[in-house]
Design a protein around this motif. Structure first.
Motif, PDB file in Angstrom:
ATOM      1  N   LEU A 195       0.988  -1.198  -0.249  1.00 49.44           N
ATOM      2  CA  LEU A 195       0.364   0.090   0.161  1.00 49.44           C
ATOM      3  C   LEU A 195       0.805   0.914  -0.106  1.00 49.44           C
ATOM      4  O   LEU A 195       1.836   2.045   0.904  1.00 49.44           O
ATOM      5  N   LYS A 196       0.660   2.220  -0.747  1.00 45.47           N
ATOM      6  CA  LYS A 196       1.419   3.424  -1.199  1.00 45.47           C
ATOM      7  C   LYS A 196       0.688   4.012  -0.704  1.00 45.47           C
ATOM      8  O   LYS A 196      -0.638   3.990  -0.071  1.00 45.47           O
ATOM      9  N   LYS A 197       1.298   5.722   0.017  1.00 47.12           N
ATOM     10  CA  LYS A 197       0.345   6.310   0.157  1.00 47.12           C
ATOM     11  C   LYS A 197      -1.336   6.450  -0.760  1.00 47.12           C
ATOM     12  O   LYS A 197      -0.760   7.037  -1.566  1.00 47.12           O
ATOM     13  N   GLY A 198      -2.528   6.817   0.458  1.00 47.95           N
ATOM     14  CA  GLY A 198      -3.571   7.606  -0.529  1.00 47.95           C
ATOM     15  C   GLY A 198      -4.687   5.957  -0.847  1.00 47.95           C
ATOM     16  O   GLY A 198      -5.172   5.714  -1.075  1.00 47.95           O
ATOM     17  N   GLU A 199      -3.810   4.538  -0.441  1.00 44.50           N
ATOM     18  CA  GLU A 199      -4.079   3.415  -1.287  1.00 44.50           C
ATOM     19  C   GLU A 199      -4.615   2.378   0.084  1.00 44.50           C
ATOM     20  O   GLU A 199      -4.572   3.045   1.188  1.00 44.50           O
ATOM     21  N   ALA A 200      -5.840   2.129  -0.338  1.00 45.62           N
ATOM     22  CA  ALA A 200      -6.441   1.101   0.664  1.00 45.62           C
ATOM     23  C   ALA A 200      -6.771  -0.011  -0.570  1.00 45.62           C
ATOM     24  O   ALA A 200      -6.482  -1.193  -0.941  1.00 45.62           O
ATOM     25  N   GLY A 201      -6.519  -1.373   0.852  1.00 43.66           N
ATOM     26  CA  GLY A 201      -6.474  -2.835   0.841  1.00 43.66           C
ATOM     27  C   GLY A 201      -7.847  -3.672   1.955  1.00 43.66           C
ATOM     28  O   GLY A 201      -7.825  -3.316   3.034  1.00 43.66           O
TER      29      GLY A 201
ATOM     30  N   ILE B 137      -5.565   1.110   5.316  1.00 43.04           N
ATOM     31  CA  ILE B 137      -5.401   2.103   4.416  1.00 43.04           C
ATOM     32  C   ILE B 137      -3.996   2.806   4.989  1.00 43.04           C
ATOM     33  O   ILE B 137      -4.148   2.487   5.833  1.00 43.04           O
ATOM     34  N   ASN B 138      -3.678   3.110   4.346  1.00 49.98           N
ATOM     35  CA  ASN B 138      -2.908   4.184   4.090  1.00 49.98           C
ATOM     36  C   ASN B 138      -3.050   5.612   3.929  1.00 49.98           C
ATOM     37  O   ASN B 138      -2.626   5.712   2.313  1.00 49.98           O
ATOM     38  N   THR B 139      -2.740   6.228   5.024  1.00 48.24           N
ATOM     39  CA  THR B 139      -3.013   7.842   4.348  1.00 48.24           C
ATOM     40  C   THR B 139      -2.370   9.044   5.842  1.00 48.24           C
ATOM     41  O   THR B 139      -1.785   8.505   6.578  1.00 48.24           O
ATOM     42  N   ASP B 140      -2.382  10.023   5.235  1.00 46.61           N
ATOM     43  CA  ASP B 140      -1.716  10.552   6.370  1.00 46.61           C
ATOM     44  C   ASP B 140      -2.617  11.740   7.452  1.00 46.61           C
ATOM     45  O   ASP B 140      -2.024  11.992   8.388  1.00 46.61           O
ATOM     46  N   GLU B 141      -3.623  11.480   7.430  1.00 53.31           N
ATOM     47  CA  GLU B 141      -4.392  11.390   8.359  1.00 53.31           C
ATOM     48  C   GLU B 141      -5.889  10.614   8.711  1.00 53.31           C
ATOM     49  O   GLU B 141      -6.670  10.159   7.728  1.00 53.31           O
TER      50      GLU B 141
ATOM     51  N   LYS C 134      -7.091  -2.464  -3.539  1.00 48.38           N
ATOM     52  CA  LYS C 134      -6.019  -3.778  -3.563  1.00 48.38           C
ATOM     53  C   LYS C 134      -7.636  -5.132  -2.787  1.00 48.38           C
ATOM     54  O   LYS C 134      -7.110  -4.605  -1.184  1.00 48.38           O
ATOM     55  N   GLN C 135      -7.104  -6.031  -2.811  1.00 48.06           N
ATOM     56  CA  GLN C 135      -7.665  -7.668  -1.955  1.00 48.06           C
ATOM     57  C   GLN C 135      -6.802  -8.528  -2.476  1.00 48.06           C
ATOM     58  O   GLN C 135      -6.956  -9.279  -3.631  1.00 48.06           O
ATOM     59  N   TYR C 136      -6.978  -8.811  -1.338  1.00 46.99           N
ATOM     60  CA  TYR C 136      -6.217 -10.643  -0.735  1.00 46.99           C
ATOM     61  C   TYR C 136      -7.527 -12.130  -0.645  1.00 46.99           C
ATOM     62  O   TYR C 136      -8.020 -10.938   0.813  1.00 46.99           O
ATOM     63  N   ASN C 137      -7.657 -12.524  -0.566  1.00 50.42           N
ATOM     64  CA  ASN C 137      -9.067 -13.327  -0.986  1.00 50.42           C
ATOM     65  C   ASN C 137      -8.138 -14.962  -0.311  1.00 50.42           C
ATOM     66  O   ASN C 137      -7.437 -14.902  -1.296  1.00 50.42           O
ATOM     67  N   GLU C 138      -8.542 -15.765   0.854  1.00 50.10           N
ATOM     68  CA  GLU C 138      -8.661 -16.550   1.449  1.00 50.10           C
ATOM     69  C   GLU C 138      -8.845 -17.568   1.893  1.00 50.10           C
ATOM     70  O   GLU C 138      -9.631 -17.906   2.684  1.00 50.10           O
ATOM     71  N   LEU C 139     -10.415 -17.663   0.869  1.00 49.39           N
ATOM     72  CA  LEU C 139     -11.813 -17.704   1.553  1.00 49.39           C
ATOM     73  C   LEU C 139     -11.715 -19.266   1.136  1.00 49.39           C
ATOM     74  O   LEU C 139     -11.454 -19.119   0.128  1.00 49.39           O
ATOM     75  N   VAL C 140     -11.900 -20.125   1.961  1.00 45.09           N
ATOM     76  CA  VAL C 140     -11.989 -21.384   1.095  1.00 45.09           C
ATOM     77  C   VAL C 140     -14.004 -21.661   1.869  1.00 45.09           C
ATOM     78  O   VAL C 140     -14.050 -21.716   3.104  1.00 45.09           O
TER      79      VAL C 140
END
Length: 220
Positions: free
Chosen positions: A164-170, A194-198, A211-217
């Motif tokens: 996650l870069k600044k301003g990105e969320a996953g 969330i990567n955020t300034d405030e 950005k999403q990562y899924n390990e639901l089985v």
């Protein structure tokens, strides 16, 4: 700064029904931070808010569950005055920890944050979010690529979910079943990061989790 909302759901086979599944889905959504929470974290590195639920026909927060089924009421060990005081002390401690976690906490470093199956590495202004399979009692253990085999020597899935870069969320989702002396239960985790300034009280609700990562089985 990294903002994390950590949702954990616990249920047993009695609620392994279509109705039970539908009820749980309503609690995996990102939630507002209570307006009474002071979000001035000064020089803190991370804000973490926990939302833990237990489904027993109806849904309980961990605070509500402790009030009804906590150690002070259930795990009585004897009628002595000292045992009574100890049960009450443990119950009040459970309540205090649960309420603080639900409101949210600031941490000075990523190393201070403990979320099962998640590691966080700071890389300049970005954060590398790593997912690994739990294996002690949790099923099914995810087999596969271990990006960090040279560190832990385990033949389980252990890899970067995203950076996650600044301003990105996953968002990360994963689940397990667990068998213990008390029987079998199920757990599902939903982590919003969330990567955020405030941070404001609508941070988690307003974010776009691209950005999403899924390990639901299938646990059944």
């Amino acid at each position: 700064m990294l903002a994390i909302q950590y949702i954990k759901m616990y249920w047993t086979k009695e609620n392994r029904t279509p109705e039970g599944s539908l009820m749980r889905k309503n609690y995996y959504k990102p939630d507002k931070i209570d307006s009474s929470v002071n979000l001035d974290g000064l020089d803190a590195e991370i804000f973490v808010q926990k939302r833990h639920y237990t489904q027993k026909d109806i849904m309980y927060t961990d605070t509500e569950y402790n009030k009804k089924f906590g150690s002070y009421f259930v795990n009585a060990s004897g009628p002595t005055e000292s045992a009574e005081r100890e049960r009450k002390r443990k119950y009040l401690l459970e309540q205090n920890v649960a309420e603080k976690d639900n409101r949210g906490k600031f941490y000075d470093s990523v190393e201070s944050v403990k979320i099962p199956g998640i590691e966080i590495i700071k890389e300049d202004d970005a954060y590398r979010i790593i997912w690994y399979s739990l294996d002690r009692g949790y099923q099914p253990v995810r087999k596969g690529y271990n990006q960090f085999y040279h560190k832990n020597g385990k033949r389980i899935k252990h890899e970067t979910a995203f950076v996650l870069k600044k301003g990105e969320a996953g968002k990360i989702e994963y689940n397990y079943r667990y068998t213990s002396y008390y029987g079998q239960h199920y757990e599902q985790f939903c982590i919003y990061i969330i990567n955020t300034d405030e941070i404001n009280h609508n941070t988690f609700v307003d974010a776009k989790y691209e950005k999403q990562y899924n390990e639901l089985v299938d646990l059944f």
